[in-house]
Design a protein around this motif. Structure first.
Motif, short mmCIF file in Angstrom:
data_model
loop_
_atom_site.label_atom_id
_atom_site.label_comp_id
_atom_site.label_asym_id
_atom_site.label_seq_id
_atom_site.Cartn_x
_atom_site.Cartn_y
_atom_site.Cartn_z
N LYS A 78 0.81 -1.23 0.00
CA LYS A 78 0.00 0.00 0.00
C LYS A 78 0.84 1.27 0.00
O LYS A 78 0.40 2.31 -0.48
CB LYS A 78 -0.94 -0.01 1.20
N SER A 79 2.07 1.17 0.52
CA SER A 79 2.93 2.36 0.55
C SER A 79 3.75 2.52 -0.73
O SER A 79 4.51 3.46 -0.86
CB SER A 79 3.86 2.30 1.76
N GLY A 80 3.59 1.58 -1.67
CA GLY A 80 4.31 1.66 -2.94
C GLY A 80 5.65 0.94 -2.95
O GLY A 80 6.34 0.96 -3.97
N ARG A 81 6.01 0.30 -1.84
CA ARG A 81 7.27 -0.45 -1.80
C ARG A 81 7.10 -1.80 -2.48
O ARG A 81 6.05 -2.44 -2.35
CB ARG A 81 7.73 -0.67 -0.36
N THR A 82 8.11 -2.22 -3.20
CA THR A 82 8.08 -3.54 -3.83
C THR A 82 8.41 -4.58 -2.78
O THR A 82 9.42 -4.48 -2.07
CB THR A 82 9.09 -3.61 -4.98
N ARG A 83 7.54 -5.58 -2.67
CA ARG A 83 7.73 -6.66 -1.70
C ARG A 83 7.77 -7.98 -2.45
O ARG A 83 7.22 -8.12 -3.54
CB ARG A 83 6.57 -6.69 -0.69
#
Length: 186
Positions: A78-83
């Motif tokens: 949701k924060s735009g970080r790639t996981r």
């Protein structure tokens, strides 16, 4: 590989890989299996701890290898970080090995192999097998601890985990994950 005769007359083959990764480990074990018919193969290597209670020099052993090399998916949170989302494949290890290690580690005998190993680590270089540097006010401070053998799941990946998000992604794969290496799934 180097071949030696064990204390009960068994052959012990030791192979050393000079590169890291599952492919390297796979190639080494494939070559050994083409030359020998071992009853057992043990992968020993350096792993990164993903728990706070692990110390430099600790030895982890497992009843299960968690292979994170095959089925992965990159997605944004949701924060735009790639996981990284893993779909782990589990490989069970011969139960008698971990049980034998547990017995010697938990033994109350003063001369158990585990206690002898820890004592040897303490005597080696005055117990300085593993050191941790901490910065004090204007000076470095080093303290040393004896390594311990610890049970726990070992995760195997194709990449070195270099940031907190990657470590958290591996932790999300299951409880009691002790460390992560780059060879066990090979």
């Amino acid at each position: 590989g180097t071949r030696a005769i064990g204390p009960n007359g068994e052959s012990v083959i030791i192979a050393v890989g000079f590169n890291w990764g599952n492919n390297e480990a796979y190639e080494i074990i494939k070559e050994l299996l083409s030359l020998y018919s071992p009853k057992i193969a043990i992968c020993i290597g350096i792993a990164g701890a993903i728990t706070n209670d692990a110390k430099l020099g600790d030895v982890f052993y497992s009843q299960q290898i968690v292979d994170l090399t095959q089925r992965t998916k990159l997605e944004q949170d949701k924060s735009g970080r790639t996981r990284t989302k893993f779909d782990p494949e589990l490989y069970n290890v011969q139960n008698y090995l971990s049980k034998a290690l547990d017995r010697t580690r938990l033994s109350t005998k003063e001369e158990s192999p585990y206690k002898l190993w820890r004592r040897a680590c303490q005597m080696r270089n005055e117990g300085r097998l593993a050191g941790t540097n901490t910065s004090g006010i204007g000076r470095a401070n080093t303290y040393y601890q004896s390594p311990e053998a610890r049970p726990g799941k070992i995760a195997s990946t194709n990449a070195v985990l270099a940031d907190a998000n990657a470590i958290e992604d591996v932790r999300a794969c299951g409880r009691k994950m002790a460390c992560v290496d780059t060879e066990s799934a090979g």
